[in-house]
Design a protein around this motif. Sequence first.
Motif, PDB file in Angstrom:
ATOM      1  N   GLU A 108       0.813  -1.221   0.000  1.00 58.69           N
ATOM      2  CA  GLU A 108       0.000   0.000   0.000  1.00 58.69           C
ATOM      3  C   GLU A 108       0.843   1.266   0.000  1.00 58.69           C
ATOM      4  O   GLU A 108       0.340   2.349  -0.292  1.00 58.69           O
ATOM      5  CB  GLU A 108      -0.915   0.021   1.228  1.00 58.69           C
ATOM      6  N   ILE A 109       2.117   1.161   0.342  1.00 56.77           N
ATOM      7  CA  ILE A 109       2.968   2.350   0.490  1.00 56.77           C
ATOM      8  C   ILE A 109       3.475   2.770  -0.881  1.00 56.77           C
ATOM      9  O   ILE A 109       4.179   2.026  -1.564  1.00 56.77           O
ATOM     10  CB  ILE A 109       4.138   2.063   1.445  1.00 56.77           C
ATOM     11  N   LYS A 110       3.126   3.988  -1.280  1.00 54.31           N
ATOM     12  CA  LYS A 110       3.453   4.488  -2.603  1.00 54.31           C
ATOM     13  C   LYS A 110       4.423   5.676  -2.519  1.00 54.31           C
ATOM     14  O   LYS A 110       4.723   6.179  -1.447  1.00 54.31           O
ATOM     15  CB  LYS A 110       2.174   4.913  -3.342  1.00 54.31           C
ATOM     16  N   VAL A 111       4.870   6.109  -3.690  1.00 54.24           N
ATOM     17  CA  VAL A 111       5.833   7.215  -3.773  1.00 54.24           C
ATOM     18  C   VAL A 111       5.299   8.454  -3.075  1.00 54.24           C
ATOM     19  O   VAL A 111       6.018   9.126  -2.332  1.00 54.24           O
ATOM     20  CB  VAL A 111       6.161   7.537  -5.248  1.00 54.24           C
ATOM     21  N   ALA A 112       4.044   8.780  -3.297  1.00 55.56           N
ATOM     22  CA  ALA A 112       3.452   9.986  -2.699  1.00 55.56           C
ATOM     23  C   ALA A 112       3.462   9.910  -1.178  1.00 55.56           C
ATOM     24  O   ALA A 112       3.698  10.921  -0.494  1.00 55.56           O
ATOM     25  CB  ALA A 112       2.026  10.178  -3.207  1.00 55.56           C
ATOM     26  N   ASN A 113       3.204   8.715  -0.618  1.00 56.50           N
ATOM     27  CA  ASN A 113       3.232   8.547   0.843  1.00 56.50           C
ATOM     28  C   ASN A 113       4.623   8.861   1.389  1.00 56.50           C
ATOM     29  O   ASN A 113       4.762   9.516   2.430  1.00 56.50           O
ATOM     30  CB  ASN A 113       2.853   7.119   1.224  1.00 56.50           C
ATOM     31  N   ILE A 114       5.639   8.386   0.696  1.00 59.81           N
ATOM     32  CA  ILE A 114       7.019   8.582   1.159  1.00 59.81           C
ATOM     33  C   ILE A 114       7.434  10.038   1.015  1.00 59.81           C
ATOM     34  O   ILE A 114       8.114  10.590   1.883  1.00 59.81           O
ATOM     35  CB  ILE A 114       7.963   7.647   0.371  1.00 59.81           C
ATOM     36  N   ARG A 115       7.008  10.674  -0.055  1.00 62.59           N
ATOM     37  CA  ARG A 115       7.333  12.087  -0.257  1.00 62.59           C
ATOM     38  C   ARG A 115       6.726  12.946   0.848  1.00 62.59           C
ATOM     39  O   ARG A 115       7.392  13.841   1.388  1.00 62.59           O
ATOM     40  CB  ARG A 115       6.835  12.537  -1.636  1.00 62.59           C
ATOM     41  N   LYS A 133      19.245   9.262   6.783  1.00 65.50           N
ATOM     42  CA  LYS A 133      19.503   7.908   7.284  1.00 65.50           C
ATOM     43  C   LYS A 133      18.217   7.085   7.315  1.00 65.50           C
ATOM     44  O   LYS A 133      18.210   5.902   6.948  1.00 65.50           O
ATOM     45  CB  LYS A 133      20.117   7.979   8.681  1.00 65.50           C
ATOM     46  N   ALA A 134      17.123   7.710   7.764  1.00 69.55           N
ATOM     47  CA  ALA A 134      15.839   7.009   7.809  1.00 69.55           C
ATOM     48  C   ALA A 134      15.380   6.637   6.404  1.00 69.55           C
ATOM     49  O   ALA A 134      14.856   5.545   6.177  1.00 69.55           O
ATOM     50  CB  ALA A 134      14.794   7.877   8.507  1.00 69.55           C
ATOM     51  N   TYR A 135      15.588   7.527   5.456  1.00 69.67           N
ATOM     52  CA  TYR A 135      15.195   7.256   4.070  1.00 69.67           C
ATOM     53  C   TYR A 135      16.020   6.106   3.498  1.00 69.67           C
ATOM     54  O   TYR A 135      15.479   5.232   2.802  1.00 69.67           O
ATOM     55  CB  TYR A 135      15.384   8.513   3.219  1.00 69.67           C
ATOM     56  N   ARG A 136      17.321   6.080   3.779  1.00 71.53           N
ATOM     57  CA  ARG A 136      18.169   5.000   3.271  1.00 71.53           C
ATOM     58  C   ARG A 136      17.730   3.648   3.835  1.00 71.53           C
ATOM     59  O   ARG A 136      17.731   2.642   3.134  1.00 71.53           O
ATOM     60  CB  ARG A 136      19.637   5.256   3.604  1.00 71.53           C
ATOM     61  N   LEU A 137      17.362   3.640   5.120  1.00 70.90           N
ATOM     62  CA  LEU A 137      16.877   2.405   5.725  1.00 70.90           C
ATOM     63  C   LEU A 137      15.565   1.977   5.064  1.00 70.90           C
ATOM     64  O   LEU A 137      15.372   0.799   4.738  1.00 70.90           O
ATOM     65  CB  LEU A 137      16.681   2.595   7.231  1.00 70.90           C
ATOM     66  N   ILE A 158      12.910   9.218  -4.568  1.00 67.14           N
ATOM     67  CA  ILE A 158      13.226  10.645  -4.444  1.00 67.14           C
ATOM     68  C   ILE A 158      14.732  10.840  -4.612  1.00 67.14           C
ATOM     69  O   ILE A 158      15.530  10.296  -3.847  1.00 67.14           O
ATOM     70  CB  ILE A 158      12.782  11.191  -3.071  1.00 67.14           C
ATOM     71  N   LYS A 159      15.123  11.597  -5.610  1.00 67.15           N
ATOM     72  CA  LYS A 159      16.541  11.788  -5.910  1.00 67.15           C
ATOM     73  C   LYS A 159      17.268  12.492  -4.766  1.00 67.15           C
ATOM     74  O   LYS A 159      16.791  13.490  -4.227  1.00 67.15           O
ATOM     75  CB  LYS A 159      16.713  12.592  -7.199  1.00 67.15           C
TER      76      LYS A 159
END
Length: 382
Positions: A108-115, A133-137, A158-159
């Motif tokens: 259910e987790i999509k690009v928009a959710n992460i952004r 660091k959290a994003y890399r994990l 996300i670049k």
Amino acid sequence: MSKRRFGRVRKLPSGRFQARYPGPDGVDRTAPHTFPTKKEAEIWLTKKEAELLAGDWLNPDLGKVSFKEYGAAWIDERPGLRPKTVQLYEDLLRIHLVPTFGNCAMSEIKVANIRRWRKQLLDNGVEPVTVAKAYRLLKAIFNTAVEDGLIKSNPCTIKKAGKEESPERPVLTMKQVFTLAGAIEPRFRMLILLATFASLRWGELAALQRKNLDPKAGTIRVVGTTTELKDGSVTIGPPKSEAGKRIVSIPATLLPDLREHLETYAEKGEHGHVFVGPKGARLRRADFTRAWAAALKKAKLSGFHFHDLRHTGNTFAAQSGATLRDLMTRMGHSSTRAALIYQHTAMERDRAIADALGKLAEEALKPEEPEPEEQDPDGSGT
């Protein structure tokens, strides 16, 4: 009306259309959502059939596992991680990832959710380094989910979101280093000097034993590093990489002070630690932090961290003319990235020197102005 070759479409009482198809596992499966028209439901089935024929079909049940459950398992399934790394991952998961994604299914987790999650952390004042660091994990967890067949692709797209851009740390002058070394408790004086002039990390210094020193040759053999965990335990293990295992030369001018330190403050025996706490116990950051803060105040310095000593030493080494390979070996790095930073600093300094020399040359090459002719006292000239 001809019967569909693959799957079935039926109209629901609501007026929308439902699509169903037989999965390769023998289970009759329903599309995750309904469709406003029959044509759209049929198009979806055609795409699903193409996935099956290409071998790209994923079992949708696998992606229903919650992020919290899968993330915790991801850490547990990596037995080679260092205790400090496990602690970091667990903290990032608990503090920054689970509150947002914990109850969501992995699929259910999509690009928009992460952004949105990333922006919210930054807007709430979380340090950019921590967010990276959290994003890399998060990205690493989803990479494994792709490999496990839970999802088709990683939504972390996300670049540069995982790139840490820490502010440039200050560099002490040579005079400031020795002023600080003179201001701290005598038992920690050599700690300051070796952190600077041998480019050693805190953990490497805390793990240093007598057997790792050769005062006659003026070398240090780095083979271990300490890790302090939140529960108060301290572990000693090998450096993070093979490049971290290295032999570092000590400036000859420091050797008399090092011998005096060994006689006065170090533990006895070849396995004795070179640096210990005020009461002779294993050196811990908490004990040193108090001494460090007092020394900074006495030396009238502020804003410096202990790691800035290593940064300073690396800068000195680069300015002395060390090559890229020299810097990598001395620093204990297997990649060129960090060493290139110091080489760039040295080049900037070299450019400043060259510019200064150029100005001197310009002054020397300026045509001399003719001297004024001397006049006779009577004004008739020479």
